[in-house]
Design an enzyme around this catalytic site. Structure first.
Site, PDB file in Angstrom:
ATOM      1  N   ASP A  60       0.999  -1.261  -0.017  1.00  0.00           N
ATOM      2  CA  ASP A  60      -0.057   0.040   0.100  1.00  0.00           C
ATOM      3  C   ASP A  60       0.827   1.359  -0.093  1.00  0.00           C
ATOM      4  O   ASP A  60       1.749   1.386   0.970  1.00  0.00           O
ATOM      5  CB  ASP A  60      -1.029   0.049   1.303  1.00  0.00           C
ATOM      6  CG  ASP A  60      -1.995   1.055   1.198  1.00  0.00           C
ATOM      7  OD1 ASP A  60      -1.397   2.388   0.732  1.00  0.00           O
ATOM      8  OD2 ASP A  60      -2.923   1.057   2.085  1.00  0.00           O
ATOM      9  N   ASN A  87       2.527   2.935 -10.584  1.00  0.00           N
ATOM     10  CA  ASN A  87       1.426   2.899 -11.350  1.00  0.00           C
ATOM     11  C   ASN A  87       0.171   3.263 -10.589  1.00  0.00           C
ATOM     12  O   ASN A  87      -0.715   3.902 -10.949  1.00  0.00           O
ATOM     13  CB  ASN A  87       1.417   1.384 -11.991  1.00  0.00           C
ATOM     14  CG  ASN A  87      -0.167   1.213 -12.636  1.00  0.00           C
ATOM     15  OD1 ASN A  87      -0.717   1.911 -13.552  1.00  0.00           O
ATOM     16  ND2 ASN A  87      -0.789   0.702 -11.937  1.00  0.00           N
ATOM     17  N   TYR A 170      -7.172  15.187  -9.071  1.00  0.00           N
ATOM     18  CA  TYR A 170      -6.409  14.224  -9.782  1.00  0.00           C
ATOM     19  C   TYR A 170      -5.185  14.942 -10.895  1.00  0.00           C
ATOM     20  O   TYR A 170      -4.206  14.687 -10.826  1.00  0.00           O
ATOM     21  CB  TYR A 170      -7.550  13.434 -10.825  1.00  0.00           C
ATOM     22  CG  TYR A 170      -6.700  12.153 -11.746  1.00  0.00           C
ATOM     23  CD1 TYR A 170      -6.294  11.068 -11.082  1.00  0.00           C
ATOM     24  CD2 TYR A 170      -6.570  12.607 -12.964  1.00  0.00           C
ATOM     25  CE1 TYR A 170      -5.846  10.137 -12.044  1.00  0.00           C
ATOM     26  CE2 TYR A 170      -5.844  11.453 -13.828  1.00  0.00           C
ATOM     27  CZ  TYR A 170      -5.725  10.299 -13.438  1.00  0.00           C
ATOM     28  OH  TYR A 170      -4.934   9.373 -14.072  1.00  0.00           O
ATOM     29  N   LYS A 174      -1.297  14.571 -10.981  1.00  0.00           N
ATOM     30  CA  LYS A 174      -0.432  14.307 -11.992  1.00  0.00           C
ATOM     31  C   LYS A 174       0.708  15.057 -12.556  1.00  0.00           C
ATOM     32  O   LYS A 174       1.719  14.861 -12.871  1.00  0.00           O
ATOM     33  CB  LYS A 174      -1.324  13.808 -13.109  1.00  0.00           C
ATOM     34  CG  LYS A 174      -2.251  12.660 -12.806  1.00  0.00           C
ATOM     35  CD  LYS A 174      -1.259  11.278 -12.635  1.00  0.00           C
ATOM     36  CE  LYS A 174      -2.021  10.016 -12.277  1.00  0.00           C
ATOM     37  NZ  LYS A 174      -1.173   8.768 -11.884  1.00  0.00           N
ATOM     38  N   THR A 205     -10.827   1.498 -17.684  1.00  0.00           N
ATOM     39  CA  THR A 205     -10.247   0.781 -16.536  1.00  0.00           C
ATOM     40  C   THR A 205     -11.692   1.095 -15.407  1.00  0.00           C
ATOM     41  O   THR A 205     -12.330   2.141 -15.827  1.00  0.00           O
ATOM     42  CB  THR A 205      -8.990   1.023 -16.023  1.00  0.00           C
ATOM     43  OG1 THR A 205      -8.980   2.439 -15.734  1.00  0.00           O
ATOM     44  CG2 THR A 205      -7.951   0.821 -17.109  1.00  0.00           C
TER      45      THR A 205
HETATM   46  N1  LIG Z   1      -7.127   4.476 -17.175  1.00  0.00           N
HETATM   47  C1  LIG Z   1      -6.876   5.758 -17.781  1.00  0.00           C
HETATM   48  O1  LIG Z   1      -7.499   6.227 -18.913  1.00  0.00           O
HETATM   49  C2  LIG Z   1      -5.613   6.343 -17.403  1.00  0.00           C
HETATM   50  C3  LIG Z   1      -4.993   7.397 -18.295  1.00  0.00           C
HETATM   51  C4  LIG Z   1      -4.084   8.016 -17.713  1.00  0.00           C
HETATM   52  C5  LIG Z   1      -3.350   7.615 -16.738  1.00  0.00           C
HETATM   53  N2  LIG Z   1      -3.815   6.598 -15.976  1.00  0.00           N
HETATM   54  C6  LIG Z   1      -3.160   6.114 -14.717  1.00  0.00           C
HETATM   55  O2  LIG Z   1      -2.857   4.863 -15.093  1.00  0.00           O
HETATM   56  C7  LIG Z   1      -2.323   4.158 -13.605  1.00  0.00           C
HETATM   57  C8  LIG Z   1      -3.256   2.949 -13.520  1.00  0.00           C
HETATM   58  O3  LIG Z   1      -4.641   3.391 -13.363  1.00  0.00           O
HETATM   59  P1  LIG Z   1      -5.820   2.381 -14.097  1.00  0.00           P
HETATM   60  O4  LIG Z   1      -6.655   2.948 -15.016  1.00  0.00           O
HETATM   61  O5  LIG Z   1      -5.290   0.953 -14.276  1.00  0.00           O
HETATM   62  O6  LIG Z   1      -6.772   2.460 -12.863  1.00  0.00           O
HETATM   63  P2  LIG Z   1      -7.406   1.125 -11.749  1.00  0.00           P
HETATM   64  O7  LIG Z   1      -7.744   0.077 -12.828  1.00  0.00           O
HETATM   65  O8  LIG Z   1      -8.297   1.969 -10.798  1.00  0.00           O
HETATM   66  O9  LIG Z   1      -6.023   0.772 -11.036  1.00  0.00           O
HETATM   67  C9  LIG Z   1      -5.452   1.373  -9.941  1.00  0.00           C
HETATM   68  C10 LIG Z   1      -4.534   0.509  -9.270  1.00  0.00           C
HETATM   69  O10 LIG Z   1      -3.926   1.395  -8.362  1.00  0.00           O
HETATM   70  C11 LIG Z   1      -4.148   0.561  -6.889  1.00  0.00           C
HETATM   71  N3  LIG Z   1      -3.972   1.534  -5.802  1.00  0.00           N
HETATM   72  C12 LIG Z   1      -5.061   2.461  -5.402  1.00  0.00           C
HETATM   73  N4  LIG Z   1      -4.580   2.992  -4.350  1.00  0.00           N
HETATM   74  C13 LIG Z   1      -3.343   2.317  -3.807  1.00  0.00           C
HETATM   75  C14 LIG Z   1      -2.544   2.281  -2.786  1.00  0.00           C
HETATM   76  N5  LIG Z   1      -2.608   3.283  -1.580  1.00  0.00           N
HETATM   77  N6  LIG Z   1      -1.625   1.261  -2.716  1.00  0.00           N
HETATM   78  C15 LIG Z   1      -1.443   0.533  -3.766  1.00  0.00           C
HETATM   79  N7  LIG Z   1      -2.440   0.409  -4.709  1.00  0.00           N
HETATM   80  C16 LIG Z   1      -2.875   1.474  -5.039  1.00  0.00           C
HETATM   81  C17 LIG Z   1      -5.782   0.042  -7.185  1.00  0.00           C
HETATM   82  O11 LIG Z   1      -5.501  -1.060  -6.026  1.00  0.00           O
HETATM   83  P3  LIG Z   1      -7.015  -1.456  -5.554  1.00  0.00           P
HETATM   84  O12 LIG Z   1      -7.546  -2.548  -6.664  1.00  0.00           O
HETATM   85  O13 LIG Z   1      -6.798  -2.064  -4.631  1.00  0.00           O
HETATM   86  O14 LIG Z   1      -7.915  -0.202  -5.495  1.00  0.00           O
HETATM   87  C18 LIG Z   1      -5.456  -0.705  -8.517  1.00  0.00           C
HETATM   88  O15 LIG Z   1      -4.578  -1.803  -8.540  1.00  0.00           O
HETATM   89  C19 LIG Z   1      -2.809   5.409 -12.718  1.00  0.00           C
HETATM   90  O16 LIG Z   1      -1.463   5.961 -12.269  1.00  0.00           O
HETATM   91  C20 LIG Z   1      -3.711   6.449 -13.389  1.00  0.00           C
HETATM   92  O17 LIG Z   1      -3.627   7.504 -12.913  1.00  0.00           O
HETATM   93  C21 LIG Z   1      -4.896   5.959 -16.261  1.00  0.00           C
END
Ligand SMILES: NC(=O)c1ccc[n+]([C@@H]2O[C@H](COP(=O)([O-])OP(=O)(O)OC[C@H]3O[C@@H](n4cnc5c(N)ncnc54)[C@H](OP(=O)(O)O)[C@@H]3O)[C@@H](O)[C@H]2O)c1
Length: 247
Positions: A60, A87, A170, A174, A205
């Protein structure tokens, strides 16, 4: 190079999981960081079932003691770390609830604090704990998973496309993450450790209620490519699939 050791935070699902999958299929030993033991073990098991050398690491990013424990375990088990993908992140916006993304003038400060705690302070904690291990790698790579929403250039453009919502918690997190990239890259200049930000693009996601138009695997491919940069690749850059993003 011997087998790369790669730690991906928040790797139990979404883009983080797909990043672990790509790096693992490429031959890396992937350390699946997750705050839920159940979800982390399951994700690692799926990858192992695909022939990937994957291990779950309880992590975490907001738990300072847990972060130190993870670094100690990695050090004892592998003696170094080659790739760190920061990530894990949260958004404070519920895609199904417009009230959860008010204009900046109506944002609750605690939402900003929460976003910064995970998306920025968590990255500092993990990076500082892992840096001694990354310095032992012949080609350490840190990838900070940023977003186009962290680009001040994009966000201050005369007109903001709907694809770039004005989400204060958010977006500010970033932008701050990008500042970390620049700061760490400067400190680590002249060492083999490269530090870059990556904007993976808008991927479907849980973070956005699966509204993204790209797959998590597409976003992960950009991250993995930057995690595997050659020695002559950039450091301190903000990268997308198409090249450099404007800060
Ligand atoms: N999806 C997009 O369009 C997009 C675009 C630009 C950037 N991003 C970035 O890509 C990355 C991944 O996002 P995603 O879209 O794959 O989102 P996601 O499916 O919500 O995954 C987020 C991950 O972060 C974990 N997490 C959150 N808080 C945490 C903590 N305190 N300690 C450890 N793990 C933690 C979550 O764990 P839990 O399952 O336990 O909640 C999950 O595994 C992020 O940095 C996001 O900002 C995403």
């Amino acid at each position: 190079m011997t087998t790369r050791i790669a730690l991906i935070t928040g790797a139990n699902k979404g883009i983080g999981f797909e990043t672990a999958r790509i790096l693992g299929r490429g031959g890396a030993t992937v350390l699946v960081g997750a705050r839920s033991a159940d979800l982390g073990e399951k994700a690692a098991a799926v990858l192992c079932g695909e022939g990937v050398d994957a291990r779950f690491v309880p992590l975490d990013v907001t738990d300072a003691r847990g972060v130190q424990d993870a670094a100690a375990w990695i050090g004892a088990e592998f003696g170094r770390l080659d790739i760190l993908v920061n990530n894990a992140a949260i958004t404070t916006t519920d895609a199904a609830d417009p009230a959860s993304s008010p204009p900046p003038s109506r944002v609750a400060p605690e939402l900003v604090r929460a976003a910064l705690e995970t998306n920025v302070v968590g990255v500092v904690a993990v990076t500082n704990a892992m840096l001694p291990l990354l310095r032992r790698s012949p080609a350490g790579r840190i990838v900070n998973v940023s977003s186009n929403l962290g680009s001040l250039t994009a966000l201050s453009a005369p007109s903001l496309p709907a694809s770039l919502p004005n989400l204060l918690p958010y977006n500010a997190s970033k932008t701050a993450l990008n500042a970390l990239t620049v700061a760490y890259a400067r400190e680590l200049a002249g060492t083999p450790v490269k530090v870059n930000s990556v904007a993976p693009g808008f991927c479907a996601t849980d973070l956005n209620g699966h509204t993204g138009h790209r797959t998590p695997a597409q976003g992960a491919a950009v991250i993995a490519s930057v995690a595997l940069l050659d020695d002559d690749g950039p450091t301190g850059a903000y990268l997308t699939e198409d090249g450099r993003n404007p800060w």
